[in-house]
Design a protein around this motif. Structure first.
Motif, short mmCIF file in Angstrom:
data_model
loop_
_atom_site.label_atom_id
_atom_site.label_comp_id
_atom_site.label_asym_id
_atom_site.label_seq_id
_atom_site.Cartn_x
_atom_site.Cartn_y
_atom_site.Cartn_z
N GLY A 1 -82.59 -32.10 -14.42
CA GLY A 1 -81.39 -32.73 -13.88
C GLY A 1 -81.43 -34.24 -13.96
O GLY A 1 -80.42 -34.88 -14.30
N GLU A 2 -82.57 -34.83 -13.67
CA GLU A 2 -82.70 -36.28 -13.77
C GLU A 2 -82.52 -36.76 -15.20
O GLU A 2 -81.87 -37.78 -15.45
N MET A 3 -83.08 -36.02 -16.15
CA MET A 3 -82.93 -36.40 -17.56
C MET A 3 -81.46 -36.34 -17.97
O MET A 3 -80.97 -37.24 -18.66
N ILE A 4 -80.75 -35.31 -17.55
CA ILE A 4 -79.33 -35.16 -17.89
C ILE A 4 -78.52 -36.29 -17.26
O ILE A 4 -77.69 -36.92 -17.93
N GLU A 5 -78.75 -36.55 -15.99
CA GLU A 5 -78.01 -37.62 -15.30
C GLU A 5 -78.26 -38.98 -15.95
O GLU A 5 -77.32 -39.74 -16.18
N ASN A 6 -79.52 -39.26 -16.24
CA ASN A 6 -79.86 -40.56 -16.80
C ASN A 6 -79.29 -40.77 -18.20
O ASN A 6 -78.84 -41.87 -18.54
N LYS A 7 -79.30 -39.73 -19.01
CA LYS A 7 -78.84 -39.88 -20.40
C LYS A 7 -77.33 -39.78 -20.53
O LYS A 7 -76.72 -40.48 -21.34
N PHE A 8 -76.69 -38.91 -19.74
CA PHE A 8 -75.27 -38.62 -19.95
C PHE A 8 -74.37 -39.03 -18.79
O PHE A 8 -73.15 -38.91 -18.89
N HIS A 9 -74.96 -39.48 -17.69
CA HIS A 9 -74.18 -39.92 -16.52
C HIS A 9 -73.25 -38.83 -16.01
O HIS A 9 -72.10 -39.08 -15.66
N ILE A 10 -73.76 -37.60 -16.01
CA ILE A 10 -73.05 -36.45 -15.47
C ILE A 10 -73.70 -36.10 -14.14
O ILE A 10 -74.92 -36.07 -14.04
N LYS A 11 -72.91 -35.80 -13.13
CA LYS A 11 -73.44 -35.41 -11.83
C LYS A 11 -74.10 -34.03 -11.91
O LYS A 11 -73.48 -33.07 -12.38
N VAL A 12 -75.35 -33.97 -11.47
CA VAL A 12 -76.09 -32.72 -11.44
C VAL A 12 -76.67 -32.53 -10.04
O VAL A 12 -77.31 -33.43 -9.50
N ASN A 13 -76.42 -31.38 -9.45
CA ASN A 13 -77.01 -31.04 -8.16
C ASN A 13 -78.41 -30.51 -8.44
O ASN A 13 -78.56 -29.49 -9.08
N LYS A 14 -79.41 -31.25 -7.97
CA LYS A 14 -80.79 -30.92 -8.31
C LYS A 14 -81.49 -30.18 -7.18
O LYS A 14 -81.29 -30.50 -6.00
N VAL A 15 -82.31 -29.20 -7.58
CA VAL A 15 -83.20 -28.52 -6.66
C VAL A 15 -84.62 -28.99 -6.98
O VAL A 15 -84.81 -29.87 -7.82
N LYS A 16 -85.61 -28.42 -6.37
CA LYS A 16 -86.99 -28.79 -6.65
C LYS A 16 -87.35 -28.47 -8.09
O LYS A 16 -86.63 -27.74 -8.78
N SER A 17 -88.48 -28.97 -8.55
CA SER A 17 -88.95 -28.60 -9.88
C SER A 17 -89.34 -27.12 -9.87
O SER A 17 -89.60 -26.54 -8.81
N GLY A 18 -89.37 -26.51 -11.04
CA GLY A 18 -89.69 -25.09 -11.14
C GLY A 18 -90.98 -24.70 -10.43
O GLY A 18 -90.98 -23.79 -9.60
N PRO A 19 -92.10 -25.37 -10.73
CA PRO A 19 -93.37 -24.98 -10.13
C PRO A 19 -93.44 -25.18 -8.61
O PRO A 19 -94.28 -24.60 -7.95
N THR A 20 -92.55 -26.01 -8.05
CA THR A 20 -92.59 -26.24 -6.61
C THR A 20 -91.46 -25.52 -5.87
O THR A 20 -91.13 -25.88 -4.74
N GLY A 21 -90.87 -24.52 -6.52
CA GLY A 21 -89.88 -23.70 -5.83
C GLY A 21 -88.47 -23.78 -6.37
O GLY A 21 -87.57 -23.08 -5.88
N GLY A 22 -88.23 -24.60 -7.39
CA GLY A 22 -86.88 -24.75 -7.93
C GLY A 22 -86.33 -23.48 -8.54
O GLY A 22 -85.15 -23.18 -8.38
N ASP A 23 -87.20 -22.72 -9.22
CA ASP A 23 -86.73 -21.46 -9.80
C ASP A 23 -86.29 -20.49 -8.70
O ASP A 23 -85.31 -19.76 -8.85
N ILE A 24 -87.00 -20.52 -7.59
CA ILE A 24 -86.64 -19.67 -6.44
C ILE A 24 -85.31 -20.13 -5.84
O ILE A 24 -84.46 -19.30 -5.48
N GLU A 25 -85.11 -21.44 -5.77
CA GLU A 25 -83.84 -21.95 -5.25
C GLU A 25 -82.66 -21.52 -6.14
O GLU A 25 -81.61 -21.12 -5.63
N ILE A 26 -82.85 -21.60 -7.45
CA ILE A 26 -81.80 -21.14 -8.37
C ILE A 26 -81.59 -19.64 -8.22
O ILE A 26 -80.46 -19.15 -8.19
N ALA A 27 -82.70 -18.88 -8.07
CA ALA A 27 -82.59 -17.43 -7.87
C ALA A 27 -81.80 -17.13 -6.60
O ALA A 27 -80.99 -16.19 -6.58
N ASN A 28 -82.01 -17.89 -5.54
CA ASN A 28 -81.25 -17.70 -4.30
C ASN A 28 -79.76 -17.94 -4.54
O ASN A 28 -78.91 -17.25 -3.96
N MET A 29 -79.42 -18.90 -5.39
CA MET A 29 -78.02 -19.15 -5.72
C MET A 29 -77.42 -17.94 -6.43
O MET A 29 -76.27 -17.58 -6.19
#
Length: 124
Positions: free
Chosen positions: A38-66
């Motif tokens: 998300g940070e890479m996308i925001e920095n390069k394209f200036h598009i708003k991205v709602n970010k969760v944690k990184s994958g290894p620290t629970g981000g995949d689980i957060e996306i799974a909950n969504m």
């Protein structure tokens, strides 16, 4: 349209290429992503991205909950099948839940482009 963009480290350039190609479409969506992607996308394209944690620290689980909470329509998850991941169980759970809950799921560049081409036609 609620869309998540996730990419393993060796697939970050591919996800950026996808965002570049479909920027107009993605700007019309509510975007979610794991932290680094998300940070890479925001920095390069200036598009708003709602970010969760990184994958290894629970981000995949957060996306799974969504997915489980029906808060996601499309998941583009560029998976690197040639690398091992310490959070492999989380990755498999996210993919499994996306399949079970009938979320549109793209796990490689070609499928992601096909999905986004279809969405472009649907939204325009």
């Amino acid at each position: 349209m609620k869309l998540a963009l996730v990419a393993h480290n060796n697939k970050k350039e591919e996800i950026l290429s996808i965002v570049d190609k479909y920027k107009e479409l993605l700007e019309q969506c509510t975007l979610f992503s794991t932290r680094q992607t998300g940070e890479m996308i925001e920095n390069k394209f200036h598009i708003k991205v709602n970010k969760v944690k990184s994958g290894p620290t629970g981000g995949d689980i957060e996306i799974a909950n969504m997915v489980v909470d029906q808060k996601l329509d499309v998941l583009i998850f560029l998976i690197d099948p040639l690398s091992s991941h310490c959070h492999e169980n989380d990755i498999q759970s996210l993919v499994r839940l996306s399949i079970l809950d009938n979320v549109v799921l793209a796990t490689n560049y070609a499928t992601a482009c096909t999905v986004l081409d279809s969405l472009s036609k649907h939204l325009n």
